[in-house]
Structures are given as C-alpha cells and as structure tokens.
Design a protein around this motif. Structure first.
Motif, mmCIF file in Angstrom:
data_model
loop_
_atom_site.group_PDB
_atom_site.id
_atom_site.type_symbol
_atom_site.label_atom_id
_atom_site.label_comp_id
_atom_site.label_asym_id
_atom_site.label_seq_id
_atom_site.Cartn_x
_atom_site.Cartn_y
_atom_site.Cartn_z
ATOM 1 N N UNK A 15 0.826 -1.203 0.000
ATOM 2 C CA UNK A 15 0.000 0.000 0.000
ATOM 3 C C UNK A 15 0.859 1.251 0.000
ATOM 4 N N UNK A 16 0.564 2.228 -0.874
ATOM 5 C CA UNK A 16 1.323 3.482 -0.859
ATOM 6 C C UNK A 16 1.293 4.171 0.494
ATOM 7 N N UNK A 17 0.199 4.017 1.236
ATOM 8 C CA UNK A 17 0.119 4.677 2.538
ATOM 9 C C UNK A 17 1.040 4.015 3.557
ATOM 10 N N UNK A 18 1.311 2.718 3.387
ATOM 11 C CA UNK A 18 2.313 2.065 4.239
ATOM 12 C C UNK A 18 3.702 2.610 3.911
ATOM 13 N N UNK A 19 3.991 2.757 2.619
ATOM 14 C CA UNK A 19 5.281 3.314 2.208
ATOM 15 C C UNK A 19 5.435 4.747 2.718
ATOM 16 N N UNK A 20 4.383 5.551 2.540
ATOM 17 C CA UNK A 20 4.464 6.935 2.996
ATOM 18 C C UNK A 20 4.578 7.013 4.515
ATOM 19 N N UNK A 21 3.857 6.131 5.225
ATOM 20 C CA UNK A 21 3.992 6.093 6.680
ATOM 21 C C UNK A 21 5.387 5.681 7.102
ATOM 22 N N UNK A 22 5.972 4.720 6.366
ATOM 23 C CA UNK A 22 7.348 4.302 6.655
ATOM 24 C C UNK A 22 8.308 5.475 6.472
ATOM 25 N N UNK A 23 8.156 6.214 5.374
ATOM 26 C CA UNK A 23 9.037 7.352 5.134
ATOM 27 C C UNK A 23 8.853 8.431 6.193
ATOM 28 N N UNK A 59 11.547 -2.466 9.925
ATOM 29 C CA UNK A 59 10.938 -3.708 9.464
ATOM 30 C C UNK A 59 9.656 -4.010 10.238
ATOM 31 N N UNK A 60 9.726 -3.840 11.563
ATOM 32 C CA UNK A 60 8.544 -4.084 12.383
ATOM 33 C C UNK A 60 7.431 -3.095 12.051
ATOM 34 N N UNK A 61 7.824 -1.836 11.803
ATOM 35 C CA UNK A 61 6.815 -0.834 11.466
ATOM 36 C C UNK A 61 6.100 -1.145 10.170
ATOM 37 N N UNK A 62 6.859 -1.606 9.162
ATOM 38 C CA UNK A 62 6.237 -1.952 7.880
ATOM 39 C C UNK A 62 5.288 -3.143 8.047
ATOM 40 N N UNK A 63 5.694 -4.138 8.826
ATOM 41 C CA UNK A 63 4.814 -5.289 9.066
ATOM 42 C C UNK A 63 3.523 -4.855 9.767
ATOM 43 N N UNK A 64 3.665 -3.969 10.761
ATOM 44 C CA UNK A 64 2.468 -3.460 11.459
ATOM 45 C C UNK A 64 1.567 -2.714 10.478
ATOM 46 N N UNK A 65 2.171 -1.859 9.626
ATOM 47 C CA UNK A 65 1.373 -1.107 8.660
ATOM 48 C C UNK A 65 0.663 -2.006 7.670
ATOM 49 N N UNK A 66 1.347 -3.044 7.185
ATOM 50 C CA UNK A 66 0.717 -3.960 6.242
ATOM 51 C C UNK A 66 -0.421 -4.726 6.892
ATOM 52 N N UNK A 79 -8.688 8.538 1.592
ATOM 53 C CA UNK A 79 -8.926 7.167 1.154
ATOM 54 C C UNK A 79 -9.205 6.218 2.316
ATOM 55 N N UNK A 80 -9.375 6.766 3.499
ATOM 56 C CA UNK A 80 -9.733 5.936 4.644
ATOM 57 C C UNK A 80 -8.610 5.040 5.129
ATOM 58 N N UNK A 81 -7.348 5.407 4.873
ATOM 59 C CA UNK A 81 -6.214 4.576 5.285
ATOM 60 C C UNK A 81 -5.265 5.330 6.218
ATOM 61 N N UNK A 82 -5.797 6.329 6.904
ATOM 62 C CA UNK A 82 -4.960 7.086 7.827
ATOM 63 C C UNK A 82 -4.449 6.203 8.961
ATOM 64 N N UNK A 83 -5.252 5.225 9.358
ATOM 65 C CA UNK A 83 -4.835 4.327 10.444
ATOM 66 C C UNK A 83 -3.610 3.510 10.026
ATOM 67 N N UNK A 84 -3.581 3.008 8.794
ATOM 68 C CA UNK A 84 -2.425 2.250 8.317
ATOM 69 C C UNK A 84 -1.192 3.141 8.238
ATOM 70 N N UNK A 85 -1.382 4.366 7.771
ATOM 71 C CA UNK A 85 -0.269 5.328 7.696
ATOM 72 C C UNK A 85 0.303 5.594 9.082
#
Length: 707
Positions: free
Chosen positions: A93-101, A358-365, A339-345
């Motif tokens: 998900x782009x929002x996971x990537x953006x949250x990671x960044x 790594x843990x943060x990306x797994x949590x976001x996914x 897009x209703x994905x603020x929680x994932x971000x």
C-alpha cells in the motif's frame, strides 16, 4: 551532483557509516544503476529512507559486515528483477510506504538534531527524544549556530526569485554553514575523508550472529530499497515524456549497483526522487545524465577532497533534520485520510519510530490488510417507503459472507406483507450473499409479500438463479444508477402519465443521491483542483445528442478531459455567418482552450440520419427540419458512392462524420490551424450494439471504413 555530495555525506553521518561510503554509493548509483537500470532519467544513490536500516545493521554487525549484507541484498534484487517480479513489489500500500518514510524522517530528525547541538545521537528514537532536553542545555553553541544558519537558508531559499535559485538549496546551505564555521574558527567537528584512496574501501566480511536475523536483514534491505526505487521510477515517469521505465530492468539495475556498492564499501543504493526530479528539470532525456552524475561526483572527490573536509558535520546534520521533517508529507497525510487509510499510515509511522523499520512496515501492512477486509465487510442498506406503497431497499458495497449479517439485520426490520424492491447497487456478490438474498426472498413470498430484485450492474443473483457461472468482476463505475428495469419501464409508459412523471423524477433523485454517496468522494479532489485551476482540455469531442452515446464512457475519460459539444446528428454548419451554438463552441475551444484535436463522432442507428433518408419525417418539427438541412451534403456524399445499398443508414452515419470533418475545414480558424499542424481532425463511429468505437478514414469504395 551539486545536491548529491552534501546529501550523501549527511546520509553517511546519519547511518553511522564512514563518510566516504556515502560518496562511493553516489558514484556507483550514478554509473552502475544509471547504465543498467530501466529508467532513462532516474538518479540513484544513498537514500534517506534507508538510514534507519543501515544504522541498525552497523550497530549490530559492524560496518564491514554491513557491506556484505548490502551486496547480498543487491544479489537478491538482481534475481527478483531477472525473474520479472518487480510489479509485485508495488502491491505494498502506498500509505504504508508513505507512513514508513514519515517514521524514518522523524527518526532521522531526532538523531541528527543531537549532532546539530554538538552531541552524539543515541541508539533509538525514544532515547533521542528523552535526551533532547539535556542536549539543549549542554549544547555546543557554535555547532548550533552553524546548524541554525543551514536550516534558515534551506527554508528561505525557495522564496527567492527564480533566477537566484539555479543553485540547489542544500549546496548553498552547506556552503553557508561551512563559511560560518571557518569564520568562527572554533572546535566544530568536520568531515574527515581518508588520505589514501585504498583507505576508502572497507572490504566486506561475513557477519557473525544469528543467521535468521542476517537473512531477514538482507530481505528487508532488498525489499525497502527495491520498493523505494520502483516507486521513484513510477513518480519520475510522470515528470517527463520520454521512454517509460522498465521496472524489472530497474530492479535488476539497482541490484547490480548494490552488489558493487557493497563490495566497494558503500551505502545501499536506491532511486532518489530529489535528485531524479532535479535531473528532469535540468533537461535530462537519456541515461547518460545519471551516468555523468556519478562521474562528476568521482571527479569532485578526487579533486576537491580538501574543500569537502572543511564542511562541518553540524551543517550536514541540519540538512538531514530538514529533509527528515519534509519526509512527514502533509499531502500524503491528507491523501491517506481521504482514502480511509490514515490508520495504516499512522500505525506504520509509529511502528517505525517505536520499534524499527521492518517491524513498522509489518504493522502497517497488517493494518492495511485489516482495512481491506473491513471494506469487504462493509455494506450500506437504505430503506425508504414508496409513495405508491411498499418499500425500496437500496444495497451498496460488496455483498459477501462478511457483510451478510448487516443485510439480514436491515431486512428483518421490514414489516410483513406488501411489495419490496431490493435494488442491488453492489460491486460484488459471493455465494453467501446470493444464498442470503434468495432465502429472504423465498421467506417473504411465502408470507404473502411481493419481492422485485433489480441488479443495477452485473446480474450476480440472476446468473446464479439461472444456473450460470458467477464471475468475480467489478462494474463500470460510470454506469447510470437510473438504469433499473422496473424504474425505466414505469418512466416510459405512456398509459400512466402520472406514474411516468413520478418515476422519471425518482430516477434523477436516486441518481443524484447515489452520486453523492459513491462517486462524489472519489472525484471531489479532482473537481476541487479543476475549480481552482480552470479547465484545460486538449480534445474537443463533437457528437450526437443520442442518450445511448456517453462520450466520457467510450473514451475512458473524466472531468476536465473533454470539451464536449452535442447536437442532433453531430452536424457542423458549413461556412455559416449566422450565430450558431455549435460554431460558437468550436470557436471558443480552438481560440481560448488548449484544444489540439477535434473528433466528430457519429453512431449506428442515428435518428437524425434516418430522418434524412425519409423526407417528411420531421415536417411537424420545424426547428428540427431546419437544422437537418446541414446534413443534406452527407446524403449526397453517401449516394454518390453507395446508392442502393441495403445498409444505407449505417453508411450514411459514417459518411456524415467524414462530411462534417470537411465542414470544419470551411471555418478559416480551423483550416489555418490544421495546415500549420497545430490541430488534428479525427472521425469516430460508435457501434452501439457492439459497444465498439471505430476511427474512420476515407475509402475508395464507400464513405468510410472502420479501422
């Protein structure tokens, strides 16, 4: 190159790696990834988004072992590229990537702020945050002043006139900080490059420790660097009109660059949007620009090493603080919320800050997957009483085993007896949904009720009841909400004028309500932009007023794409001097809008053309009769080449398109632009029954040939 040198040094500082490692990766990223990658203009090098991973690896395994992990990650990327799985990486998900960044940006800013204040960063973001007050009290004033000046230049530089901004802001900021450090002449830590070139190479060695952890580090580094590079390549494609990126080749090229960087003692390499967008803005068109970027960095390191060693670490750290805060992009936050994905971000960002990348990306996914499941379980059920009695139940969303309970609760509240129309405006219906609807219908009809089921898109329920296979496909979102069989039947029944009037009004009301509920949230951001910037369509689409022909549907276009003119028979008056709405619209489009193409689109079974073939049909409609005179040359054109054909109507519909293109050329403003090559005229013909669009060209044996 002017951006790469200070940023590469700063990223090396933030990663806990030797400073020369950042420059090695800038050189390798430019030359190797530029030569072998799949993007013509993307520039690669050390990336701020990988800082947290590298810093953790250096602390755990040491720098030499980290180089081995970088090379191994490159091998993995190279294999993934060769096996052509690059597009699978974009499934994140782009929002996971953006949250990671965003999380990485916060971690970088917190750690580098300690260096700006003359101290040393701690091992975790939480420790850096807790120790920050003490660092502020004990801060080294000269370092803080240099860092403050650097940030001030970065903030103010974009506000200067454009002619002064030809030099990149990071270079100016670091230069200003360096000059101030020289003037202050105090004990400020500076860049320290090795005296001998061979000292730059930290030859890799095998890491010691848990091999599962080492393999996980290789995989996470390869994945994050690969996804970041691929997303960067996709973003850069939007900035230029050259060849599109080959994502599999790009991933393989990044892998080769990381193998070389790891073997030479460099940081991991990834595509970098700041350097890539600057490259495009500078006029880059081929991969030679990225290769020369690496060559220039190599020359700078070889020729101006003494000048580089004047740079204070506080200035580099201040650049990283600024970049880290910019990685928390407000636009990405707003997009995630829309897009209703603020929680994932937010979950990804908090996970990266609190536990690690790594843990943060797994949590976001995990959160993104949970939101997807929630959407599958979401269904809207609206119950409305009808004026003529009975109930209308409108169901929207996806009707699956996860959403069946909600549907059952709503249907169970309906009173017994009476007529119920179940209107299914859904994008998918699985077997559980079909069974639930059928059981409810059977129970209600057994108790004396009447049930009508209308499926507005695909007939999932109807196919299942008929014993046909139910495909898992989505509807076309532009399909009219009003096309319900029972509603359109009532609206067109001349025997019941009052019912027809009520039904027709309901079509508009229901359609408007459906637009507000489903489509408006999706197109509102685009419409808001168009309202602010105005319309700039490049295509004028002139077509018939027939209700079966929907320009945006058959051209897969949206708001702002087409300047549409519609009239009876898609006619263009030839050489008229009288005021005319069609000519006025054409005149405005070519004079005031950036229109570069005009398409005249006819269609099969055109009523206007049928009236031309049967004189007297429109005698009781004087305005229509007068308008159709503009179509008489089309009849003459068709009969001159295909008289007596059994397909006269379709041939006339096609001949009419070509004739109207000729009429357009009688307008001086159109003819002049066509002769200069500024405007193109295109003929189109839409076969309604086949649902197929054709382009028309002149043919020697008839009026037109679909192509």
């Amino acid at each position: 190159m002017l951006i790469a040198v200070p940023l590469s040094l700063g990223i090396a500082v933030a990663s806990g790696a030797p400073l020369i490692a950042g420059l090695i990766s800038a050189i390798v990223g430019g030359i190797v990834a530029g030569a072998l990658g799949g993007s013509a203009v993307q520039v690669s090098g050390p990336a701020a988004g990988l800082t947290v991973i590298v810093a953790g690896l250096v602390q755990t395994y040491g720098w030499a072992a980290t180089c081995t992990i970088v090379a191994a990650a490159g091998v993995l990327q190279l294999l993934l590229g060769l096996f052509r799985v690059a597009r699978a990486a974009l499934a994140v998900s782009p929002n996971v990537i953006h949250g990671m960044l965003a999380g990485v940006g916060v971690v970088i800013a917190l750690s580098q702020l300690h260096i700006v204040l003359g101290g040393q960063p701690h091992s975790s973001a939480l420790d850096n945050l807790l120790e920050l007050p003490g660092q502020l009290v004990a801060g080294h004033l000269p370092s803080a002043v240099v860092g403050g000046l650097t940030v001030a230049v970065l903030i103010s530089w974009p506000r200067l006139p454009r002619r002064l901004r030809t030099v990149p802001a990071p270079l100016v900021a670091v230069a200003a900080g360096t000059v101030l450090a020289v003037v202050l002449d105090s004990n400020i830590a500076r860049v320290d490059l090795p005296d001998a070139p061979l000292d730059a190479f930290a030859f890799p060695r095998l890491p010691q420790g848990d091999w599962f952890g080492i393999l996980g580090a290789v995989g996470s580094l390869a994945l994050v660097a690969g996804v970041e590079s691929l997303l960067c390549a996709v973003a850069v494609d939007r900035l230029h009109r050259g060849p599109r990126a080959n994502l599999n080749r790009e991933l393989a090229g990044q892998g080769a660059a990381n193998v070389v960087a790891g073997l030479l003692g460099g940081l991991p390499v990834a595509g970098v949007i700041v350097r890539s967008s600057t490259n495009v803005a500078a006029g880059a068109r081929t991969r030679a620009s990225a290769i020369l970027h690496g060559v220039w960095v190599l020359l700078v390191v070889g020729v101006a090493a003494s000048a580089i060693e004047l740079i204070p670490l506080a200035a580099l750290a201040a650049v990283l603080v600024f970049i880290g805060l910019q990685m928390v992009n407000v636009r990405h936050l707003r997009s995630a919320r829309r897009h209703g994905e603020l929680l994932a971000y937010a979950a990804t960002a908090c996970g990266v800050i609190g536990w690690g990348l790594f843990q943060g990306v797994l949590i976001g996914m995990a959160f993104a997957l949970a939101l997807t499941v929630r959407r599958l379980a979401h269904v809207t059920v609206e119950v409305q009483p009808r004026e003529e009695g009975g109930w209308l139940v409108s169901v929207g969303g996806s009707l699956t085993l996860l959403s069946v309970p909600a549907l059952h609760r709503a249907l169970s509240k309906l009173p017994d007896g009476g007529e119920v129309e179940l209107r299914l405006n859904i994008d998918y219906m699985d077997h559980s949904g079909i069974v639930a609807v059928d059981d409810w219908r059977a129970d209600r009809e057994r108790s004396g009720g009447v049930v009508t089921i209308n499926e507005l898109h695909h007939q999932w329920y109807g196919d299942a009841m008929a014993g046909r296979t139910v495909p898992a496909r989505k509807p076309v979102p532009q399909l009219a909400f009003a096309q319900s069989w029972s509603a359109t039947t009532a609206a067109t029944d001349p025997a019941r004028p009052r019912d027809a009037r009520i039904a027709a009004r309901r079509l508009l009301e229901d359609g408007t309500r459906e637009f507000h509920r489903r489509l408006a949230p999706q197109v509102r951001p685009l419409l808001a932009t168009l309202a602010r910037t105005g319309q700039r369509p490049v295509h004028l689409f002139l077509t018939c007023a027939d209700s079966r022909l929907v320009p945006n549907l058959i051209t897969a276009s949206g708001p702002g794409d087409l300047f549409t003119v519609r009239n009876v028979g898609n006619l263009v008056p030839a050489s008229t001097t009288e005021p005319d709405s069609t000519i006025a619209a054409i005149e405005y489009a070519v004079a005031k809008l950036p229109v570069r193409t005009i398409t005249v689109c006819g269609h099969s079974g055109c009523g206007a053309m049928a009236a031309l073939l049967r004189p007297g049909t429109a005698d009781d409609l004087p305005h229509l009769r007068g308008w159709l005179r503009h179509g008489q040359p089309s009849v003459e054109r068709m009969r001159a080449t295909a008289a007596g054909s059994r397909d006269e109507l379709d041939l006339l519909c096609q001949a009419n398109v070509l004739q109207q293109l000729d009429h357009l050329r009688t307008l001086p403003a159109i003819d002049d632009r066509v002769r200069r090559g500024d405007l193109e005229l295109v003929g189109g013909y839409f076969d309604i029954a086949a649902g197929r669009m054709h382009l028309l060209t002149e043919a020697p044996t008839g009026p037109g040939t679909p192509s």
